[in-house]
Design a protein around this motif. Structure first.
Motif, PDB file in Angstrom:
ATOM      1  N   GLY A  84      43.287   4.310  61.598  1.00  0.00           N
ATOM      2  CA  GLY A  84      44.433   4.713  60.787  1.00  0.00           C
ATOM      3  C   GLY A  84      45.095   3.555  60.075  1.00  0.00           C
ATOM      4  O   GLY A  84      45.020   2.404  60.517  1.00  0.00           O
ATOM      5  N   ASP A  85      45.731   3.868  58.962  1.00  0.00           N
ATOM      6  CA  ASP A  85      46.501   2.878  58.211  1.00  0.00           C
ATOM      7  C   ASP A  85      47.940   2.873  58.706  1.00  0.00           C
ATOM      8  O   ASP A  85      48.486   3.918  59.079  1.00  0.00           O
ATOM      9  CB  ASP A  85      46.479   3.200  56.715  1.00  0.00           C
ATOM     10  CG  ASP A  85      45.081   3.055  56.117  1.00  0.00           C
ATOM     11  OD1 ASP A  85      44.324   2.190  56.605  1.00  0.00           O
ATOM     12  OD2 ASP A  85      44.759   3.809  55.184  1.00  0.00           O
ATOM     13  N   PHE A  86      48.563   1.721  58.648  1.00  0.00           N
ATOM     14  CA  PHE A  86      49.952   1.604  59.067  1.00  0.00           C
ATOM     15  C   PHE A  86      50.840   2.557  58.258  1.00  0.00           C
ATOM     16  O   PHE A  86      51.823   3.080  58.776  1.00  0.00           O
ATOM     17  CB  PHE A  86      50.430   0.164  58.896  1.00  0.00           C
ATOM     18  CG  PHE A  86      51.779  -0.109  59.497  1.00  0.00           C
ATOM     19  CD1 PHE A  86      51.918  -0.352  60.849  1.00  0.00           C
ATOM     20  CD2 PHE A  86      52.916  -0.117  58.695  1.00  0.00           C
ATOM     21  CE1 PHE A  86      53.177  -0.592  61.410  1.00  0.00           C
ATOM     22  CE2 PHE A  86      54.171  -0.360  59.242  1.00  0.00           C
ATOM     23  CZ  PHE A  86      54.301  -0.593  60.604  1.00  0.00           C
ATOM     24  N   SER A  87      50.480   2.789  57.010  1.00  0.00           N
ATOM     25  CA  SER A  87      51.266   3.680  56.156  1.00  0.00           C
ATOM     26  C   SER A  87      51.308   5.106  56.679  1.00  0.00           C
ATOM     27  O   SER A  87      52.218   5.868  56.353  1.00  0.00           O
ATOM     28  CB  SER A  87      50.706   3.672  54.726  1.00  0.00           C
ATOM     29  OG  SER A  87      49.360   4.127  54.720  1.00  0.00           O
ATOM     30  N   ALA A  88      50.306   5.468  57.492  1.00  0.00           N
ATOM     31  CA  ALA A  88      50.240   6.823  58.041  1.00  0.00           C
ATOM     32  C   ALA A  88      50.825   6.915  59.446  1.00  0.00           C
ATOM     33  O   ALA A  88      50.871   8.004  60.031  1.00  0.00           O
ATOM     34  CB  ALA A  88      48.788   7.311  58.059  1.00  0.00           C
ATOM     35  N   ALA A  89      51.281   5.789  59.980  1.00  0.00           N
ATOM     36  CA  ALA A  89      51.845   5.792  61.334  1.00  0.00           C
ATOM     37  C   ALA A  89      53.148   6.583  61.373  1.00  0.00           C
ATOM     38  O   ALA A  89      53.950   6.533  60.443  1.00  0.00           O
ATOM     39  CB  ALA A  89      52.090   4.357  61.801  1.00  0.00           C
ATOM     40  N   ARG A  90      53.342   7.303  62.469  1.00  0.00           N
ATOM     41  CA  ARG A  90      54.548   8.097  62.659  1.00  0.00           C
ATOM     42  C   ARG A  90      54.998   7.969  64.113  1.00  0.00           C
ATOM     43  O   ARG A  90      54.197   7.819  65.021  1.00  0.00           O
ATOM     44  CB  ARG A  90      54.303   9.584  62.328  1.00  0.00           C
ATOM     45  CG  ARG A  90      53.902   9.849  60.882  1.00  0.00           C
ATOM     46  CD  ARG A  90      55.029   9.573  59.912  1.00  0.00           C
ATOM     47  NE  ARG A  90      54.674   9.908  58.538  1.00  0.00           N
ATOM     48  CZ  ARG A  90      54.089   9.067  57.679  1.00  0.00           C
ATOM     49  NH1 ARG A  90      53.777   7.829  58.070  1.00  0.00           N
ATOM     50  NH2 ARG A  90      53.815   9.449  56.455  1.00  0.00           N
ATOM     51  N   TRP A  91      56.300   8.060  64.324  1.00  0.00           N
ATOM     52  CA  TRP A  91      56.872   7.925  65.667  1.00  0.00           C
ATOM     53  C   TRP A  91      56.308   8.967  66.619  1.00  0.00           C
ATOM     54  O   TRP A  91      55.990   8.655  67.773  1.00  0.00           O
ATOM     55  CB  TRP A  91      58.386   8.038  65.577  1.00  0.00           C
ATOM     56  CG  TRP A  91      59.157   7.571  66.778  1.00  0.00           C
ATOM     57  CD1 TRP A  91      59.791   8.346  67.701  1.00  0.00           C
ATOM     58  CD2 TRP A  91      59.413   6.206  67.160  1.00  0.00           C
ATOM     59  NE1 TRP A  91      60.431   7.557  68.638  1.00  0.00           N
ATOM     60  CE2 TRP A  91      60.215   6.237  68.323  1.00  0.00           C
ATOM     61  CE3 TRP A  91      59.047   4.970  66.630  1.00  0.00           C
ATOM     62  CZ2 TRP A  91      60.658   5.083  68.963  1.00  0.00           C
ATOM     63  CZ3 TRP A  91      59.485   3.820  67.269  1.00  0.00           C
ATOM     64  CH2 TRP A  91      60.277   3.885  68.422  1.00  0.00           C
ATOM     65  N   SER A 190      52.644  -1.333  54.732  1.00  0.00           N
ATOM     66  CA  SER A 190      53.276  -0.281  53.950  1.00  0.00           C
ATOM     67  C   SER A 190      54.062   0.624  54.900  1.00  0.00           C
ATOM     68  O   SER A 190      53.475   1.400  55.670  1.00  0.00           O
ATOM     69  CB  SER A 190      52.209   0.537  53.186  1.00  0.00           C
ATOM     70  OG  SER A 190      52.819   1.557  52.434  1.00  0.00           O
ATOM     71  N   LEU A 191      55.366   0.497  54.843  1.00  0.00           N
ATOM     72  CA  LEU A 191      56.243   1.263  55.723  1.00  0.00           C
ATOM     73  C   LEU A 191      56.598   2.594  55.080  1.00  0.00           C
ATOM     74  O   LEU A 191      57.158   2.631  53.982  1.00  0.00           O
ATOM     75  CB  LEU A 191      57.515   0.466  56.016  1.00  0.00           C
ATOM     76  CG  LEU A 191      58.619   1.181  56.799  1.00  0.00           C
ATOM     77  CD1 LEU A 191      58.155   1.512  58.204  1.00  0.00           C
ATOM     78  CD2 LEU A 191      59.890   0.328  56.835  1.00  0.00           C
ATOM     79  N   ALA A 192      56.286   3.682  55.763  1.00  0.00           N
ATOM     80  CA  ALA A 192      56.585   5.018  55.255  1.00  0.00           C
ATOM     81  C   ALA A 192      58.031   5.401  55.554  1.00  0.00           C
ATOM     82  O   ALA A 192      58.593   5.020  56.590  1.00  0.00           O
ATOM     83  CB  ALA A 192      55.643   6.047  55.866  1.00  0.00           C
ATOM     84  N   ARG A 193      58.612   6.149  54.648  1.00  0.00           N
ATOM     85  CA  ARG A 193      59.993   6.610  54.808  1.00  0.00           C
ATOM     86  C   ARG A 193      60.165   7.379  56.122  1.00  0.00           C
ATOM     87  O   ARG A 193      61.165   7.193  56.826  1.00  0.00           O
ATOM     88  CB  ARG A 193      60.367   7.498  53.616  1.00  0.00           C
ATOM     89  CG  ARG A 193      61.731   8.156  53.704  1.00  0.00           C
ATOM     90  CD  ARG A 193      61.993   8.938  52.417  1.00  0.00           C
ATOM     91  NE  ARG A 193      60.918   9.885  52.151  1.00  0.00           N
ATOM     92  CZ  ARG A 193      60.549  10.304  50.936  1.00  0.00           C
ATOM     93  NH1 ARG A 193      61.194   9.867  49.869  1.00  0.00           N
ATOM     94  NH2 ARG A 193      59.562  11.160  50.780  1.00  0.00           N
ATOM     95  N   GLU A 194      59.202   8.235  56.460  1.00  0.00           N
ATOM     96  CA  GLU A 194      59.322   9.053  57.661  1.00  0.00           C
ATOM     97  C   GLU A 194      59.380   8.206  58.926  1.00  0.00           C
ATOM     98  O   GLU A 194      60.134   8.501  59.858  1.00  0.00           O
ATOM     99  CB  GLU A 194      58.150  10.038  57.747  1.00  0.00           C
ATOM    100  CG  GLU A 194      58.149  11.109  56.664  1.00  0.00           C
ATOM    101  CD  GLU A 194      57.529  10.622  55.352  1.00  0.00           C
ATOM    102  OE1 GLU A 194      57.443  11.433  54.409  1.00  0.00           O
ATOM    103  OE2 GLU A 194      57.124   9.436  55.273  1.00  0.00           O
ATOM    104  N   LEU A 195      58.566   7.145  58.974  1.00  0.00           N
ATOM    105  CA  LEU A 195      58.582   6.282  60.146  1.00  0.00           C
ATOM    106  C   LEU A 195      59.891   5.513  60.228  1.00  0.00           C
ATOM    107  O   LEU A 195      60.500   5.404  61.299  1.00  0.00           O
ATOM    108  CB  LEU A 195      57.398   5.315  60.113  1.00  0.00           C
ATOM    109  CG  LEU A 195      57.307   4.327  61.286  1.00  0.00           C
ATOM    110  CD1 LEU A 195      57.225   5.065  62.617  1.00  0.00           C
ATOM    111  CD2 LEU A 195      56.104   3.396  61.118  1.00  0.00           C
ATOM    112  N   ALA A 196      60.343   4.992  59.104  1.00  0.00           N
ATOM    113  CA  ALA A 196      61.604   4.249  59.085  1.00  0.00           C
ATOM    114  C   ALA A 196      62.762   5.137  59.526  1.00  0.00           C
ATOM    115  O   ALA A 196      63.639   4.701  60.298  1.00  0.00           O
ATOM    116  CB  ALA A 196      61.863   3.688  57.696  1.00  0.00           C
TER     117      ALA A 196
END
Length: 280
Positions: A84-91, A190-196
């Motif tokens: 997986g890409d970091f951009s797709a990471a989710r809590w 790449s930090l996703a809004r949802e994770l932030a």
């Protein structure tokens, strides 16, 4: 679990199946001919801090195993050597990863299970423990507020663009850009809004932590005097849920920082003193 990539008498590297994909893991078997003291699941820090702290995590995992603990280190989805890409990471994916890892570990150890979290991993461990009871939690220099972690991360972007008059000059502007565009690039991540947003919402003081001992090791330099009052308030809040906070301030370098290969022997020694006898 897939076939081991590496197997020694004490350490096994492998990928296990998860949703989605696979997760890279290291299993440290408890030392033979010693009483098994239980199991410990490591929860790593955020973004590049994961890589910078690998040596310390490895040293401590081996130390725990030598004491008689079974230790599992897992790279969460989008992190390290996992898929997986970091951009797709989710809590929520990371929480599911911990659930799968904990299940794997509990199948191999009948003793008490503890979570060991570093930096943001400490906050994730606390959050996970609110819905999955454990026997103890070990915190290494934890973030207690997710928003603090994200602000620190975004400040790296400000450093990267220093001298560029057209670049944003505050984390507030970067946060506005993140909200508007859905993601932001910081130091190659790449930090996703949802994770932030999910991390921002985490506040250790407001968490319904389980009734268990929580050992907080504060390193990275002399603990500020003002921190003592905050620790007392947090201890009182958690005590209402029968969680007992043990605070261990110590001097030591921030090994998760930019200085490659930094070790904090004081932290290793303090952790060994507390857990060497198997006392929670």
């Amino acid at each position: 679990m897939n076939a081991p990539l590496l197997s020694t008498p004490s350490v096994e590297a492998f990928f296990f199946d998860a949703d989605p994909g696979t997760r890279f893991s290291l299993y440290h078997a408890p030392a033979p001919r010693r009483p098994e003291l239980g199991a410990i699941l490591y929860v790593h820090p955020f973004a590049e801090e994961l890589n910078r702290s690998r040596r310390m995590a490895s040293l401590q995992a081996r130390q725990f195993a030598a004491m008689g603990y079974a230790v599992l280190q897992i790279d969460l989805f989008g992190c390290g050597d996992s898929c997986g890409d970091f951009s797709a990471a989710r809590w929520d994916i990371w929480r599911r990863d911990l659930a799968a890892a904990l299940d794997w570990l509990q199948q191999r150890s009948a003793g008490p299970v503890q979570l060991w979290g570093l930096r943001l991993g400490g906050l994730l461990a606390l959050d996970f423990a609110c819905s999955t009871p454990v026997d103890g939690i070990i915190l290494w220099q934890p973030f207690l507020h997710g928003r603090t972690c994200i602000n620190q991360f975004l400040r790296q972007r400000l450093t990267e663009t220093e001298g560029d008059s057209t670049a944003p000059r505050s984390t507030a502007v970067l946060r506005a850009n993140l909200a508007a565009h859905g993601s932001i690039e910081v130091a190659g991540y790449s930090l996703a809004r949802e994770l932030a947003q999910a991390i921002d919402a985490c506040d250790a003081a407001a968490m319904p932590v389980p009734p268990c001992p929580i050992h907080w090791f504060a390193s990275g330099g002399p603990a500020p005097a003002r921190q003592a009052a905050g620790v007392a308030r947090l201890a009182q809040r958690w005590a209402e849920r029968d969680a007992i906070l043990h605070y261990h301030p110590l001097d030591g370098p921030p090994f998760w920082g930019p200085a490659a290969g930094t070790e904090c022997q004081a932290l290793l020694a303090a952790t060994a003193t507390v857990f060497g006898a198997g006392q929670p």
